[in-house]
Motif scaffolding. Structure first.
Motif, PDB file in Angstrom:
ATOM      1  N   ALA A 252      -4.321 -17.002  21.348  1.00 27.30           N
ATOM      2  CA  ALA A 252      -3.625 -18.182  21.863  1.00 27.30           C
ATOM      3  C   ALA A 252      -3.664 -18.211  23.387  1.00 27.30           C
ATOM      4  CB  ALA A 252      -2.178 -18.194  21.367  1.00 27.30           C
ATOM      5  N   VAL A 253      -3.467 -17.067  24.012  1.00 23.08           N
ATOM      6  CA  VAL A 253      -3.495 -17.007  25.475  1.00 23.08           C
ATOM      7  C   VAL A 253      -4.923 -17.192  25.987  1.00 23.08           C
ATOM      8  CG1 VAL A 253      -3.078 -15.544  27.483  1.00 23.08           C
ATOM      9  CG2 VAL A 253      -1.422 -15.602  25.620  1.00 23.08           C
ATOM     10  N   VAL A 254      -5.895 -16.582  25.309  1.00 26.83           N
ATOM     11  CA  VAL A 254      -7.292 -16.754  25.717  1.00 26.83           C
ATOM     12  C   VAL A 254      -7.680 -18.224  25.653  1.00 26.83           C
ATOM     13  CG1 VAL A 254      -9.692 -16.216  25.163  1.00 26.83           C
ATOM     14  CG2 VAL A 254      -7.958 -14.413  25.055  1.00 26.83           C
ATOM     15  N   SER A 255      -7.239 -18.917  24.625  1.00 25.34           N
ATOM     16  CA  SER A 255      -7.555 -20.337  24.480  1.00 25.34           C
ATOM     17  C   SER A 255      -6.927 -21.158  25.610  1.00 25.34           C
ATOM     18  CB  SER A 255      -7.064 -20.851  23.128  1.00 25.34           C
ATOM     19  OG  SER A 255      -7.412 -22.201  22.946  1.00 25.34           O
ATOM     20  N   ALA A 256      -5.687 -20.841  25.964  1.00 21.76           N
ATOM     21  CA  ALA A 256      -5.015 -21.559  27.053  1.00 21.76           C
ATOM     22  C   ALA A 256      -5.712 -21.298  28.383  1.00 21.76           C
ATOM     23  CB  ALA A 256      -3.551 -21.140  27.129  1.00 21.76           C
ATOM     24  N   VAL A 257      -6.166 -20.085  28.576  1.00 26.56           N
ATOM     25  CA  VAL A 257      -6.904 -19.756  29.800  1.00 26.56           C
ATOM     26  C   VAL A 257      -8.222 -20.523  29.845  1.00 26.56           C
ATOM     27  CG1 VAL A 257      -8.173 -17.917  30.979  1.00 26.56           C
ATOM     28  CG2 VAL A 257      -5.858 -17.494  30.139  1.00 26.56           C
TER      29      VAL A 257
END
Length: 405
Positions: free
Chosen positions: A333-338
């Motif tokens: 989820a964080v990788v996608s937001a980045v």
């Protein structure tokens, strides 16, 4: 082609004999309005208002006679000499230098500047100039309209710095003002100006007796891209092994002018090591203890970090745009937001192949070229050559094609 081209630097002091002689013989004079108003400019000489240096160089190349170009400060230091000497114009120039505006600014401030970074801020480089101000304790910024003290202060939001703003150096309207960075946007500043940006803990780059290299000493501090766990006062997380950090640093290649996000900074080891490479770093973690450890690591190694406590991905929304990002925690989820923020490179790790595939697919869907490697490290006690520790991780890196590296 002009028979002779002389470039004269002007710092507000009387012209030298060599400069007056060159001006007296000139049949073409190029410069800013205040240069062309100098009494030494021959009244019959053709005058070119210096806007685009390339256009002026083309005019000079086609001129038959003796040309003089007037420029503020030292014209060989981020000045017109580089453009005039470009191969397409074929000009051979003589240079009569003056005190550079950077040297004059530090003289007015009464400060040494052999340990300072010097950057140029204009529309294309403003963000990178600000990143240098984030990362270093002493920076001189050669500004331009639209990329001046106010813009620097706005983009440094959340980072406290002191500005020494030197306006119109060498003229009767010269003024030196000291303000904090958050107050700089409240004023209107006159061009041209130079901003000395000061702040943060002093790093290990310059000894009391002076250094040996202008700017930041790349050899300052301990040798090695990564440091052992003992350097960070406590155990490191499973995603912070020396080998994994070294591989992440190699994939991202943080450098001067970059802004690095380190999300899930843990002990602060990666953030500190990226900052040692000269990059500006924002370290993010939801745990107060991790933020405190990261701050302690930065102070120990004498580097600048901005530390943000909060939970990703929500805390990332108001952060300035990154160049490269390490995701140390938070998962897909964080990788996608980045990836939505389009940094040039992203690195992360996964404990299982399934988790690695999930992250890799998401990065691919965002348009990144993805690489994945299984990294295994085994530490041995060399007294008995027995295994003491083993770690395994999937290293994922994504590179965005088409974005300047």
């Amino acid at each position: 082609m002009a028979d002779r081209v002389t470039v004269i630097g002007w710092d507000g002091s009387p012209l030298t004999a060599a400069a007056r002689s060159a001006l007296g013989a000139a049949t073409l004079v190029a410069g800013a309005a205040h240069h062309l108003a100098l009494p030494e400019v021959p009244p019959r000489a053709e005058r070119i208002r210096l806007g685009s240096v390339s256009l002026a160089a083309r005019r000079i190349a086609g001129h038959r006679g003796t040309a003089v170009v007037l420029a503020d400060g030292d014209p060989g230091f981020f000045g017109v000499v580089r453009t005039l000497r470009a191969p397409e114009f074929g000009l051979e120039v003589e240079v009569v230098p003056a005190v550079s505006s950077v040297a004059a600014a530090f003289a007015r401030a009464g400060m040494p500047w052999d340990d300072a970074q010097v950057v140029v801020a204009h529309g294309r480089t403003l963000r990178r100039a600000v990143n240098v101000c984030r990362a270093h304790t002493k920076v001189a910024v050669l500004t331009s309209p639209g990329a001046g003290p106010a813009e620097l202060g706005l983009l440094l939001e959340g980072v406290h710095r002191t500005f020494v703003i030197c306006e119109e150096l060498g003229t009767e309207r010269e003024q030196v003002t000291v303000v904090t960075s958050d107050k700089a946007p409240d004023h209107t500043w006159r061009d041209p100006n130079v901003v000395i940006v000061i702040g943060g803990p002093a790093g290990p780059g310059v000894s009391e007796g002076g250094g040996w290299l202008s700017g930041r000493d790349p050899a300052a501090g301990p040798r090695g891209w990564t440091q052992p766990a003992e350097a960070y006062d406590g155990p490191l997380g499973e995603g912070e092994t020396d080998l994994l950090r070294a591989a992440q640093l190699a994939r991202l290649g943080p450098r001067v002018g970059d802004l690095v996000w380190d999300i899930g900074c843990g002990s602060g080891a990666f953030a500190t090591e990226a900052a040692r490479a000269g990059a500006a770093v924002i370290a993010v973690d939801r745990a107060l203890e991790a933020c405190a450890r990261t701050d302690a690591a930065a102070r120990h190694f004498g580097v600048q970090l901005q530390i943000v406590q909060g939970t990703a991905p929500h805390v990332l929304e108001n952060l300035p745009e990154p160049d490269v990002v390490r995701v140390g925690g938070g998962g897909a989820a964080v990788v996608s937001a980045v990836a939505d923020r389009r940094p040039q490179r992203i690195v992360t790790h996964a404990a299982t192949r399934d988790a690695a595939e999930l992250v890799g697919r998401d990065l691919t869907e965002h348009g990144y070229q993805v690489e994945c490697a299984l990294i295994q490290s085994v530490e041995l006690d060399t007294r008995a050559w027995t295994e003491t520790e083993r770690s395994v991780a999937f290293l994922l890196s994504g590179t965005l094609p088409g974005r300047a590296s």
